[in-house]
Design an enzyme around this catalytic site. Structure first.
Site, PDB file in Angstrom:
ATOM      1  N   LYS A 116      39.840  33.627  73.780  1.00  0.00           N
ATOM      2  CA  LYS A 116      41.235  34.018  74.005  1.00  0.00           C
ATOM      3  C   LYS A 116      41.874  33.360  75.209  1.00  0.00           C
ATOM      4  O   LYS A 116      41.200  33.043  76.186  1.00  0.00           O
ATOM      5  CB  LYS A 116      41.300  35.533  74.212  1.00  0.00           C
ATOM      6  CG  LYS A 116      40.941  36.316  72.979  1.00  0.00           C
ATOM      7  CD  LYS A 116      41.041  37.787  73.269  1.00  0.00           C
ATOM      8  CE  LYS A 116      40.865  38.583  71.979  1.00  0.00           C
ATOM      9  NZ  LYS A 116      41.003  40.014  72.241  1.00  0.00           N
ATOM     10  N   ARG A 136      19.154  34.056  84.659  1.00  0.00           N
ATOM     11  CA  ARG A 136      19.522  34.669  85.933  1.00  0.00           C
ATOM     12  C   ARG A 136      18.300  35.095  86.744  1.00  0.00           C
ATOM     13  O   ARG A 136      18.327  35.064  87.971  1.00  0.00           O
ATOM     14  CB  ARG A 136      20.442  35.873  85.696  1.00  0.00           C
ATOM     15  CG  ARG A 136      21.857  35.428  85.388  1.00  0.00           C
ATOM     16  CD  ARG A 136      22.785  36.588  85.212  1.00  0.00           C
ATOM     17  NE  ARG A 136      24.169  36.137  85.333  1.00  0.00           N
ATOM     18  CZ  ARG A 136      25.226  36.865  84.990  1.00  0.00           C
ATOM     19  NH1 ARG A 136      25.056  38.073  84.508  1.00  0.00           N
ATOM     20  NH2 ARG A 136      26.439  36.385  85.146  1.00  0.00           N
ATOM     21  N   GLY A 144      32.646  35.417  85.063  1.00  0.00           N
ATOM     22  CA  GLY A 144      33.934  35.784  85.662  1.00  0.00           C
ATOM     23  C   GLY A 144      34.051  35.320  87.103  1.00  0.00           C
ATOM     24  O   GLY A 144      35.126  34.871  87.533  1.00  0.00           O
ATOM     25  N   GLY A 193      29.954  32.729  80.741  1.00  0.00           N
ATOM     26  CA  GLY A 193      28.785  33.311  80.082  1.00  0.00           C
ATOM     27  C   GLY A 193      28.387  32.587  78.814  1.00  0.00           C
ATOM     28  O   GLY A 193      27.239  32.136  78.664  1.00  0.00           O
TER      29      GLY A 193
HETATM   30  P1  ADP Z   1      32.836  32.018  78.185  1.00  0.00           P
HETATM   31  O1  ADP Z   1      31.931  33.222  78.203  1.00  0.00           O
HETATM   32  O2  ADP Z   1      32.080  30.723  78.195  1.00  0.00           O
HETATM   33  O3  ADP Z   1      33.892  32.083  79.254  1.00  0.00           O
HETATM   34  P2  ADP Z   1      34.517  33.214  76.192  1.00  0.00           P
HETATM   35  O4  ADP Z   1      33.854  34.520  76.445  1.00  0.00           O
HETATM   36  O5  ADP Z   1      35.901  33.018  76.611  1.00  0.00           O
HETATM   37  O6  ADP Z   1      33.612  32.019  76.791  1.00  0.00           O
HETATM   38  O7  ADP Z   1      34.493  32.904  74.625  1.00  0.00           O
HETATM   39  C1  ADP Z   1      33.311  32.883  73.889  1.00  0.00           C
HETATM   40  C2  ADP Z   1      33.549  33.371  72.502  1.00  0.00           C
HETATM   41  O8  ADP Z   1      34.599  32.678  71.879  1.00  0.00           O
HETATM   42  C3  ADP Z   1      32.342  33.163  71.634  1.00  0.00           C
HETATM   43  O9  ADP Z   1      31.808  34.418  71.275  1.00  0.00           O
HETATM   44  C4  ADP Z   1      32.881  32.401  70.427  1.00  0.00           C
HETATM   45  O10 ADP Z   1      32.361  32.862  69.196  1.00  0.00           O
HETATM   46  C5  ADP Z   1      34.357  32.683  70.506  1.00  0.00           C
HETATM   47  N1  ADP Z   1      35.146  31.653  69.798  1.00  0.00           N
HETATM   48  C6  ADP Z   1      35.144  30.342  70.015  1.00  0.00           C
HETATM   49  N2  ADP Z   1      35.935  29.715  69.140  1.00  0.00           N
HETATM   50  C7  ADP Z   1      36.454  30.645  68.332  1.00  0.00           C
HETATM   51  C8  ADP Z   1      37.324  30.620  67.200  1.00  0.00           C
HETATM   52  N3  ADP Z   1      37.836  29.478  66.745  1.00  0.00           N
HETATM   53  N4  ADP Z   1      37.635  31.797  66.609  1.00  0.00           N
HETATM   54  C9  ADP Z   1      37.122  32.949  67.072  1.00  0.00           C
HETATM   55  N5  ADP Z   1      36.290  33.039  68.141  1.00  0.00           N
HETATM   56  C10 ADP Z   1      35.957  31.908  68.747  1.00  0.00           C
HETATM   57 MG    MG Z   2      32.159  35.231  77.407  1.00  0.00          MG
END
Ligand code: ADP
Ligand code: MG
Length: 400
Positions: free
Chosen positions: A197, A36, A376, A353
């Site tokens: 999630k 960033r 976000g 992120g």
């Molecule tokens: P982003 O920041 O790219 O939008 P998220 O914050 O939604 O992504 O999700 C990232 C997190 O999801 C990571 O910390 C990763 O460890 C977790 N994750 C991915 N797959 C799984 C899984 N099968 N079980 C538990 N956590 C998971």
């Molecule tokens: Mg995230």
């Protein structure tokens, strides 16, 4: 974009308030990812080279309106100073007589950085007095903080009521790249969505259902879709309260004739640990005491085969618990595949992120069409929401 940018205003000899998003991850006071900060350089350099004096401001972490020594911007100023090859002076506060004195001394080409804006509760509360005080430090406001544009805070929205307000170069680049996904992207347009999630991703999934020809899911959130299809997933992260929503998304996809792909095989482990024994199984064979930690090799092949047909791909959310090396194969495979896809002329946009961190870690970020600095904010943008920090900027044409 339909907002004025730094290129539309004369900044020479002016004091310019630049709101950047320098909210970098810190580990014990050390910056673990300076993306960033680097992304904010073009606007800062542009202004300084044109003889503006720059008052740079950002938030860092969540100090919740109180001074927190662990969240001072000093490490950011130090890193910025290394990157710019010049000292970066900081104020001890974002506000107050000391700040005014320092600002009054600025000469064309000078740069001054304010202390963490969120040490003041009025920042997040979008307080009018606070906004006015920030505005009082400058002649022009430049918003380069795309990652904070989904928040109407004093430094992203309030201040625009008191100054001519334009977008910085990073803001412009983000808006242009993400707008391309909303405004007739070359088809097929496929999205690959992962992460922990379903909660927090529902709205973007719904928005993508009206725009994409295929949605591929992975990561923890895919578990909820698999559970909705009746699979038993052992100790895996499953949001039982989101199963209805998962079902609804899948039936909406059928109705809209959007291909919806879920994993067919997965990597499982007894726990999330760097020395955990892993195993690849079909989605019908996850034992009770095991959890899904990544997508499996068949799924990787099926997903990359399908994504290879796309002209435009948006990716958000890792395919597994990529922080643990032996659970990162799915995420890394998608990252490498998309980098190659860009080289073949595909449009590839990564936002979020953790997905961005994965792409950076692997060193393939500059091989994507666009890697968004806004987690976000990029999702809300793709949901079609109006981001207050962008909406508040001056329009290109004066209203008739
Ligand atoms: P982003 O920041 O790219 O939008 P998220 O914050 O939604 O992504 O999700 C990232 C997190 O999801 C990571 O910390 C990763 O460890 C977790 N994750 C991915 N797959 C799984 C899984 N099968 N079980 C538990 N956590 C998971
Ligand atoms: Mg995230």
């Amino acid at each position: 974009m339909d907002k004025k940018t730094v290129r539309d205003v004369d900044v020479t000899g002016k004091r310019v308030f630049v709101r950047a998003d320098l909210n970098v991850p810190l580990d014990d006071g050390r910056i673990t990812d300076d993306t960033r900060i680097r992304a904010s350089l073009p606007t800062i350099v542009y202004l300084l080279e044109r003889g503006a004096s720059v008052v740079l401001a950002s938030h860092l972490g969540r100090p919740k309106g109180k001074v927190n020594d662990a969240l001072r911007l000093k490490p950011v100023a130090d890193r910025l100073s290394q990157l710019l090859g010049r000292p970066v002076r900081m104020t001890g506060d974002a506000l107050g007589p000391g700040v005014q004195v320092a600002v009054d001394k600025l000469r064309p080409g000078d740069l001054l950085m304010l202390e963490n804006l969120r040490f003041h509760a009025e920042e997040e509360a979008n307080g009018e007095e606070f906004s006015k005080s920030l505005a009082g430090l400058a002649d022009v406001y430049v918003d380069d903080a795309f990652g904070s544009a989904h928040r109407a805070h004093a430094s992203t929205e309030g201040i625009t009521h008191f100054l001519p307000s334009v977008a910085g170069l990073l803001m412009e680049r983000e808006v242009d790249a993400l707008s391309r996904l909303l405004e007739r992207p070359p088809k097929p347009f496929h999205a690959i969505i992962g992460g922990a999630k379903v909660t927090g991703k529902l709205e973007v999934l719904e928005a993508l259902l009206s725009r994409c020809q295929a949605i591929l899911v992975g990561g923890g959130m895919a578990n909820t879709f698999l559970a909705a299809k009746g699979h038993a997933l052992g100790k895996s992260l499953v949001e039982t309260d989101q199963i209805d929503n998962a079902q609804r998304i899948m039936s909406e996809a059928r109705r809209k004739r959007v291909r919806f792909m879920v994993p067919t095989d997965v990597v499982i482990a007894p726990q999330i640990h760097y020395r955990a024994q892993t195993q690849v199984v079909g989605i019908d064979a996850v034992p009770k005491e095991m959890m899904v930690v990544d997508i499996g090799p068949h799924t990787i092949t099926a997903y990359t085969d399908h994504l290879a047909k796309a002209k435009t791909v948006f990716w958000n959310g890792p395919m597994g618990v990529f922080e643990v090396k032996q659970f990162a194969e799915g995420t890394n495979a998608i990252a490498r595949f998309l980098a190659d896809q860009t080289a073949k002329g595909g449009i590839t946009v990564v936002g979020g992120g953790d997905s961005v961190a994965a792409v950076e870690q692997l060193g393939v970020a500059d091989r994507m069409t666009h890697v968004s600095t806004g987690g976000g904010a990029s999702l809300e943008f793709l949901e079609g929401k109006t981001l207050p920090g962008i909406a508040a900027l001056d329009d290109c044409q004066a209203a008739a």
